[in-house]
Write a protein that holds these residues in place. Sequence first.
Motif, PDB file in Angstrom:
ATOM      1  N   LEU A  64       0.848  -1.192   0.000  1.00 41.69           N
ATOM      2  CA  LEU A  64       0.000   0.000   0.000  1.00 41.69           C
ATOM      3  C   LEU A  64       0.882   1.240   0.000  1.00 41.69           C
ATOM      4  CD1 LEU A  64      -2.936   1.181   0.393  1.00 41.69           C
ATOM      5  CD2 LEU A  64      -2.335   1.320   2.807  1.00 41.69           C
ATOM      6  N   LEU A  65       0.628   2.134  -0.946  1.00 44.35           N
ATOM      7  CA  LEU A  65       1.305   3.425  -0.954  1.00 44.35           C
ATOM      8  C   LEU A  65       0.418   4.423  -0.229  1.00 44.35           C
ATOM      9  CD1 LEU A  65       2.611   3.556  -4.630  1.00 44.35           C
ATOM     10  CD2 LEU A  65       3.943   3.135  -2.552  1.00 44.35           C
ATOM     11  N   CYS A  66       1.005   5.182   0.668  1.00 38.06           N
ATOM     12  CA  CYS A  66       0.252   6.154   1.452  1.00 38.06           C
ATOM     13  C   CYS A  66       1.123   7.390   1.628  1.00 38.06           C
ATOM     14  CB  CYS A  66      -0.122   5.571   2.814  1.00 38.06           C
ATOM     15  SG  CYS A  66      -1.080   6.695   3.836  1.00 38.06           S
ATOM     16  N   ASP A  67       0.629   8.546   1.196  1.00 42.18           N
ATOM     17  CA  ASP A  67       1.428   9.760   1.244  1.00 42.18           C
ATOM     18  C   ASP A  67       1.471  10.393   2.636  1.00 42.18           C
ATOM     19  OD1 ASP A  67       3.106  11.568  -0.147  1.00 42.18           O
ATOM     20  OD2 ASP A  67       1.485  13.040  -0.153  1.00 42.18           O
ATOM     21  N   ALA A  68       0.689   9.896   3.563  1.00 40.51           N
ATOM     22  CA  ALA A  68       0.682  10.452   4.920  1.00 40.51           C
ATOM     23  C   ALA A  68       1.992  10.122   5.632  1.00 40.51           C
ATOM     24  CB  ALA A  68      -0.489   9.876   5.710  1.00 40.51           C
ATOM     25  N   SER A  69       2.342  10.933   6.602  1.00 37.93           N
ATOM     26  CA  SER A  69       3.527  10.688   7.408  1.00 37.93           C
ATOM     27  C   SER A  69       3.277   9.497   8.333  1.00 37.93           C
ATOM     28  CB  SER A  69       3.842  11.935   8.239  1.00 37.93           C
ATOM     29  OG  SER A  69       4.912  11.673   9.113  1.00 37.93           O
ATOM     30  N   ALA A  70       4.264   8.636   8.455  1.00 36.20           N
ATOM     31  CA  ALA A  70       4.123   7.474   9.336  1.00 36.20           C
ATOM     32  C   ALA A  70       3.972   7.907  10.792  1.00 36.20           C
ATOM     33  CB  ALA A  70       5.320   6.543   9.179  1.00 36.20           C
ATOM     34  N   ARG A  71       4.667   8.936  11.178  1.00 33.59           N
ATOM     35  CA  ARG A  71       4.596   9.458  12.543  1.00 33.59           C
ATOM     36  C   ARG A  71       4.511  10.972  12.481  1.00 33.59           C
ATOM     37  NH1 ARG A  71       2.958   5.239  13.541  1.00 33.59           N
ATOM     38  NH2 ARG A  71       4.023   3.515  14.510  1.00 33.59           N
ATOM     39  N   PRO A  72       3.286  11.503  12.357  1.00 32.06           N
ATOM     40  CA  PRO A  72       3.119  12.962  12.264  1.00 32.06           C
ATOM     41  C   PRO A  72       3.807  13.689  13.421  1.00 32.06           C
ATOM     42  CG  PRO A  72       1.045  11.840  11.860  1.00 32.06           C
ATOM     43  CD  PRO A  72       2.024  10.798  12.343  1.00 32.06           C
ATOM     44  N   GLY A  73       4.464  14.791  13.090  1.00 32.43           N
ATOM     45  CA  GLY A  73       5.159  15.563  14.104  1.00 32.43           C
ATOM     46  C   GLY A  73       6.618  15.182  14.272  1.00 32.43           C
ATOM     47  N   TYR A  74       7.056  14.123  13.600  1.00 32.81           N
ATOM     48  CA  TYR A  74       8.444  13.668  13.674  1.00 32.81           C
ATOM     49  C   TYR A  74       9.034  13.674  12.266  1.00 32.81           C
ATOM     50  CZ  TYR A  74       7.228  11.986  18.301  1.00 32.81           C
ATOM     51  OH  TYR A  74       6.815  11.908  19.599  1.00 32.81           O
ATOM     52  N   ASP A  75      10.352  13.719  12.168  1.00 28.74           N
ATOM     53  CA  ASP A  75      11.027  13.592  10.879  1.00 28.74           C
ATOM     54  C   ASP A  75      10.963  12.117  10.518  1.00 28.74           C
ATOM     55  OD1 ASP A  75      12.504  13.993   8.611  1.00 28.74           O
ATOM     56  OD2 ASP A  75      14.433  14.095   9.655  1.00 28.74           O
ATOM     57  N   SER A  76       9.975  11.752   9.735  1.00 29.76           N
ATOM     58  CA  SER A  76       9.630  10.354   9.541  1.00 29.76           C
ATOM     59  C   SER A  76       9.427  10.054   8.060  1.00 29.76           C
ATOM     60  CB  SER A  76       8.355  10.089  10.343  1.00 29.76           C
ATOM     61  OG  SER A  76       7.706   8.942   9.954  1.00 29.76           O
ATOM     62  N   SER A  77       9.310   8.801   7.741  1.00 27.13           N
ATOM     63  CA  SER A  77       9.033   8.383   6.372  1.00 27.13           C
ATOM     64  C   SER A  77       7.522   8.363   6.129  1.00 27.13           C
ATOM     65  CB  SER A  77       9.633   7.000   6.131  1.00 27.13           C
ATOM     66  OG  SER A  77       9.077   6.070   7.035  1.00 27.13           O
ATOM     67  N   ARG A  78       7.136   8.065   4.921  1.00 26.62           N
ATOM     68  CA  ARG A  78       5.717   7.931   4.562  1.00 26.62           C
ATOM     69  C   ARG A  78       5.153   6.652   5.192  1.00 26.62           C
ATOM     70  NH1 ARG A  78       4.137  12.492   4.005  1.00 26.62           N
ATOM     71  NH2 ARG A  78       6.057  12.839   5.089  1.00 26.62           N
TER      72      ARG A  78
END
Length: 97
Positions: A29-43
Amino acid sequence: QLCAMFASDLLAHGALGAGKGWAHPEVRLLCDASARPGYDSSRAHEFEEVPDVFDRKIEVLCDLLKRSRSTQAYTGAGISTASGLGDYATQSSESVS
């Protein structure tokens, strides 16, 4: 679809799997949302191991556990979802379950 998102075997498999020639995880699954909002994180993409690579990783884990004198597990949401508990962190409504 093989994952071209991993820049190296180290990112795909960790230090104990790097350089073993294992296939990279498949994108489920491709998802453009941040994996951990508020952190320098991957998609928040979702991946699945190729079955034979999964088996090899289980063998590596079993070897580590056998050699360990003291084992602790710091787990994330994946351990609970595999057990049937709900996933509060998934960013996509089309998440693989």
